[in-house]
Design an enzyme around this catalytic site. Structure first.
Site, mmCIF file in Angstrom:
data_model
loop_
_atom_site.group_PDB
_atom_site.id
_atom_site.type_symbol
_atom_site.label_atom_id
_atom_site.label_comp_id
_atom_site.label_asym_id
_atom_site.label_seq_id
_atom_site.Cartn_x
_atom_site.Cartn_y
_atom_site.Cartn_z
ATOM 1 N N CYS A 150 1.449 7.091 -4.026
ATOM 2 C CA CYS A 150 0.181 7.469 -4.089
ATOM 3 C C CYS A 150 -0.202 8.047 -2.658
ATOM 4 C CB CYS A 150 -0.870 6.467 -4.598
ATOM 5 S SG CYS A 150 -0.289 5.833 -6.174
ATOM 6 N N CYS A 190 -3.681 -12.350 -1.175
ATOM 7 C CA CYS A 190 -3.374 -10.980 -1.507
ATOM 8 C C CYS A 190 -1.757 -10.994 -1.530
ATOM 9 C CB CYS A 190 -4.290 -9.880 -0.834
ATOM 10 S SG CYS A 190 -3.376 -8.269 -1.361
ATOM 11 N N CYS A 195 -2.091 6.081 0.364
ATOM 12 C CA CYS A 195 -1.701 4.649 0.543
ATOM 13 C C CYS A 195 -0.498 4.361 1.398
ATOM 14 C CB CYS A 195 -1.419 3.917 -1.004
ATOM 15 S SG CYS A 195 -0.387 2.107 -0.677
ATOM 16 N N CYS A 244 -6.767 -2.881 1.900
ATOM 17 C CA CYS A 244 -5.940 -2.055 0.884
ATOM 18 C C CYS A 244 -5.384 -1.084 1.199
ATOM 19 C CB CYS A 244 -7.001 -1.858 -0.044
ATOM 20 S SG CYS A 244 -7.775 -3.247 -1.020
ATOM 21 N N CYS A 249 6.956 0.548 -2.173
ATOM 22 C CA CYS A 249 6.336 1.093 -3.679
ATOM 23 C C CYS A 249 6.992 2.610 -4.119
ATOM 24 C CB CYS A 249 5.030 1.155 -3.687
ATOM 25 S SG CYS A 249 4.340 1.424 -5.176
ATOM 26 N N GLU A 305 4.308 -8.228 3.462
ATOM 27 C CA GLU A 305 3.091 -8.671 3.964
ATOM 28 C C GLU A 305 2.122 -9.406 2.833
ATOM 29 O OE1 GLU A 305 1.751 -6.123 7.523
ATOM 30 O OE2 GLU A 305 1.736 -4.935 5.870
#
Ligand code: SAH
Ligand code: SF4
Length: 376
Positions: free
Chosen positions: A140, A129, A143, A367, A136, A116
């Site tokens: 974390c 962004c 997230c 975020c 990933c 995205e």
């Protein structure tokens, strides 16, 4: 060139994937000319295509745009567009909010992977962004991307195309409430940019080279946000670039950071700050510390004071991010009163501090919400 330690190398995918098609953004101007001469055309044709792509923001993969490349004979146009600008990204969905000023696109890549990007218009600037990886591998827990695991690194072309697509949409009026020129790029979408170091750096070089070599953005208007991969931060410091570094700290003490940012067990708070301050020393750029405010987890006054002591007198500012909700997370954003006290203490310690707006929340474009659910 140092290679990153094994821990941060992408995990090998279960099945071997074909590499994304070659794109002019993956090539140096010289290599682009070689592709063109191999097709029996004059080398300057490569610059013509690049000028249409980066300068005029035409989409050579779109027949209507291709028809506007009138300085190229029609037959040559098709062959060069296929050889240099194959379609790398296909929009799978597009959503806007904030009265059209925020626009999130879910892109399908050539192998079906999804990433995205989000364009955000402000009165004085337009920022995109972008994602640097599909998924990933850093895990974390707060997230959404971290819950996916890593699918693969994006190619330079796939990163650059997100920016060019955003610049094109902005130029064509698809993003409301700001100038019609995209000026900033933040590597804060899916993925850890410094775990895909070479391709991200090549993308930065292409984005900042003047047309026809690249898009001609200012290095200072590009922000690389990292979870804190120390060898890669040190390497970045030696590149002679003026990009802004954002460090996702989220806790000033190792005990909590080990939980929130698991890579901290590899490089501790003191080590990561040391590397980041080396970056500020060599570049003169102010460091941005990202700190997601998580209720009763990392928002205590003593943690504000400890963070203040770590940063006082340094070329750094703190950007607090109200935690964005992610599916299945046990955590909430801090109450505003707690946030205000955190800000007050940091400022009292002499550390410039801001609270980030939460653009794109209602379209899961904020975020940590970029999870390529497809429902987006
Ligand atoms: N991997 C890089 C860049 C992508 S994440 C990094 O971690 O820095 C971009 C930013 O969003 C990081 O600061 C990250 O910590 C933050 N973030 C992730 N999940 C979040 C959430 N749920 N709420 C608020 N910020 C979040
Ligand atoms: Fe990866 Fe950044 Fe999310 Fe951590 S916060 S899992 S490093 S994208």
């Amino acid at each position: 060139m140092t290679s990153l330690p094994l821990l941060v190398q992408p995990r090998s995918p279960r099945t071997r994937r074909a590499a994304p098609p070659r794109h002019l953004a993956d090539l140096t101007p010289k290599e682009r000319r070689a592709v063109v001469t191999d097709l029996g055309e004059k080398p300057f044709r490569a610059d013509q295509v690049a000028r249409h792509y980066f300068g005029r923001l035409l989409d050579p993969a779109d027949p209507a745009d291709r028809a506007q490349m009138t300085d190229l004979p029609a037959a040559v146009r098709d062959r060069l567009a296929e050889a240099l600008t194959p379609r790398l990204l296909t929009a799978a969905s597009e959503r806007t909010c904030d009265a059209g000023a925020t626009r999130k696109t879910l892109w399908r890549l050539h192998d079906g992977a999804l990433v995205e990007s989000v364009v955000m218009a402000y009165p004085d600037r337009v920022t995109v962004c972008v994602s640097s990886q599909a998924g990933c591998g850093m895990g974390c827990p707060f997230c959404a991307t971290g819950q996916l695991g890593l699918t693969r690194n994006l190619s330079t072309g796939e990163i650059v195309e997100q920016v060019v697509a955003a610049a094109r949409a902005t130029a064509r009026g698809a993003v409301k409430g700001g100038p019609n020129r995209l000026s900033r790029v933040v590597f804060m979408g899916m993925g850890e940019p410094l775990a895909n170091y070479d391709r991200v750096l090549s993308a930065v070089r292409v984005l900042t080279a003047p047309a026809p070599a690249g898009l001609g953005l200012a290095q200072r208007h590009i922000t690389i946000s990292t979870v804190g991969l120390v060898p890669a931060i040190r390497r970045l410091a030696s590149e002679g670039l003026q990009v802004t570094l954002a460090l996702s700290l989220h806790a000033p003490d190792d005990e909590l950071r080990n939980e929130l940012v698991p890579i901290n067990t590899r490089w501790r708070v003191a080590e990561v700050l040391d590397a980041a301050f080396e970056y500020t020393r060599t570049t003169g750029r102010r460091l941005s510390i990202e700190y997601a405010m998580i209720r009763e987890v990392n928002d205590q006054p003593w943690r504000a004071d400890l963070l203040g002591r770590l940063l006082a007198g340094r070329l750094a500012h703190v950007n607090l991010i109200p935690l964005n909700p992610t599916p299945g997370s046990r955590w909430d954003a801090s109450p505003k009163s707690v946030e205000r006290e955190f800000v007050r203490r940091l400022r009292a310690a002499g550390v410039p501090t801001t609270v980030r707006d939460t653009r794109g929340r209602e379209i899961d474009g904020a975020c940590g919400q970029l999870a390529a659910s497809g429902g987006g």
